[in-house]
Design an enzyme around this catalytic site. Sequence first.
Site, PDB file in Angstrom:
ATOM      1  CE  LYS A  37       6.737   2.570 -13.689  1.00 33.30           C
ATOM      2  NZ  LYS A  37       7.803   3.394 -13.075  1.00 33.30           N
ATOM      3  CE1 TYR A 252      12.940 -29.139 -27.852  1.00 33.55           C
ATOM      4  CE2 TYR A 252      11.949 -27.387 -26.521  1.00 33.55           C
ATOM      5  CZ  TYR A 252      11.998 -28.124 -27.700  1.00 33.55           C
ATOM      6  OH  TYR A 252      11.133 -27.836 -28.714  1.00 33.55           O
TER       7      TYR A 252
HETATM    8  C1  PLP Z   1       7.696   3.596 -11.710  1.00 31.05           C
HETATM    9  C2  PLP Z   1       7.760   4.884 -10.985  1.00 31.05           C
HETATM   10  C3  PLP Z   1       7.074   5.048  -9.776  1.00 31.05           C
HETATM   11  C4  PLP Z   1       6.380   3.900  -9.058  1.00 31.05           C
HETATM   12  O1  PLP Z   1       7.349   3.088  -8.451  1.00 31.05           O
HETATM   13  P1  PLP Z   1       6.949   1.774  -7.608  1.00 31.05           P
HETATM   14  O2  PLP Z   1       8.243   1.294  -7.072  1.00 31.05           O
HETATM   15  O3  PLP Z   1       6.354   0.826  -8.579  1.00 31.05           O
HETATM   16  O4  PLP Z   1       5.977   2.209  -6.569  1.00 31.05           O
HETATM   17  C5  PLP Z   1       7.029   6.312  -9.219  1.00 31.05           C
HETATM   18  N1  PLP Z   1       7.680   7.350  -9.811  1.00 31.05           N
HETATM   19  C6  PLP Z   1       8.379   7.217 -10.951  1.00 31.05           C
HETATM   20  C7  PLP Z   1       9.069   8.396 -11.536  1.00 31.05           C
HETATM   21  C8  PLP Z   1       8.458   5.969 -11.564  1.00 31.05           C
HETATM   22  O5  PLP Z   1       9.174   5.826 -12.691  1.00 31.05           O
END
Ligand code: PLP
Length: 356
Positions: A37, A252
């Site tokens: 993702k 800054y």
């Molecule tokens: C993001 C996510 C994961 C992966 O989680 P990590 O902590 O990055 O391994 C797995 N399952 C779901 C539903 C997620 O949203």
Amino acid sequence: MVRLNSKITIHLNKLEGNLNAIKSRLRSGVKVMAVVKDEAYGHGLIKIAEFLQHKVDWFCVVFAEEGKVLRESGIKNPVLVFETPQKNKLGWYKEFGLTASVADPDVIELLEAGTDFHVNFDTGMHRLGVLPHQVDELKKKIESRPDLNHTGLYTHFFKSEIPEAGDTSDQLEVFKSIISKFRDDLYVHTSNSGGVFSSSHQDLQFDGVRPGISLYGYEPGEALIDDINPIIDWSSFLMQVKPIKKGETVSYGGRWEAPEDGFIGVVPVGYGHGLFRILSNKIKVLIGERYYPQIGTITMDFIMIDLGQDMPEPGTEVFLLKGNDLTAGDWARKAGTIPYEIVTSIKESLVREYKD
Ligand SMILES: *Cc1c(COP(=O)(O)O)cnc(C)c1O
């Protein structure tokens, strides 16, 4: 617009090493559902998926758009979409062969004939998911739609990176009692990276696991995992090198004052590229073998570094992130956040290069 003042290098051999570290924790036969993702946590969706496609079983994304992009890039693996199916994308599941997530019994009525779906149960995360008391209603709705393909069941842990907390066992108990009410040929999965690397990991594996952050080389919590390594390097260069006199300030607000006469370097990266301003005066960079402190306020497009008595040539490469020497984990601790936020904040306009 593509920006060429930074070079983001993704090391695919390290990605493979991290995947092997994950696989070494799995019972035989447990499938890997690589979470890609948000542009593979900022590392680039398509390139990461292309590299992993024959090494993992599934891909997980949040939005159907991401699944569509995977298909348009020729990825054939099963793809699970976490978001609740949205009206304007209902046809995509069948068209692109994506598996939907049902987090609400009413969604069953909306899905188009032929859609594959997994049910996501909320066992304590309190984000998306069907609540335990909705199971009977859900089952009735599923029975009324024999034209859909119900293929899996899952849940998401909210504290699996802290195995001693006990919350994961509580979630597991709720989940096990839910899945006992369904056909036993359904594909079941629960674990994020925290679950994969947890001390009780083998109980949490079921048919597949969904690691994300560990693939990219970061621990999901505080506990160190010594066989995973960050896969990203971020470098830029010295755009200007100039003298500074004792007592003069930099950037800054004048938040850094030269303790003695010396040199400073200007590097064309800033918070507009994903280098958080809150890290001002807190991080180091690497030039060759030497570390130099970043000094003064981080600006939108530039940072300054304290070169001391050194005077490297303008154009010299400067590393902001590099393997295990300069890591997003270190930035995260200093910025009061987690590596997930650091790597997903590196702007997409900075070109990623991929090395075997
Ligand atoms: C993001 C996510 C994961 C992966 O989680 P990590 O902590 O990055 O391994 C797995 N399952 C779901 C539903 C997620 O949203």
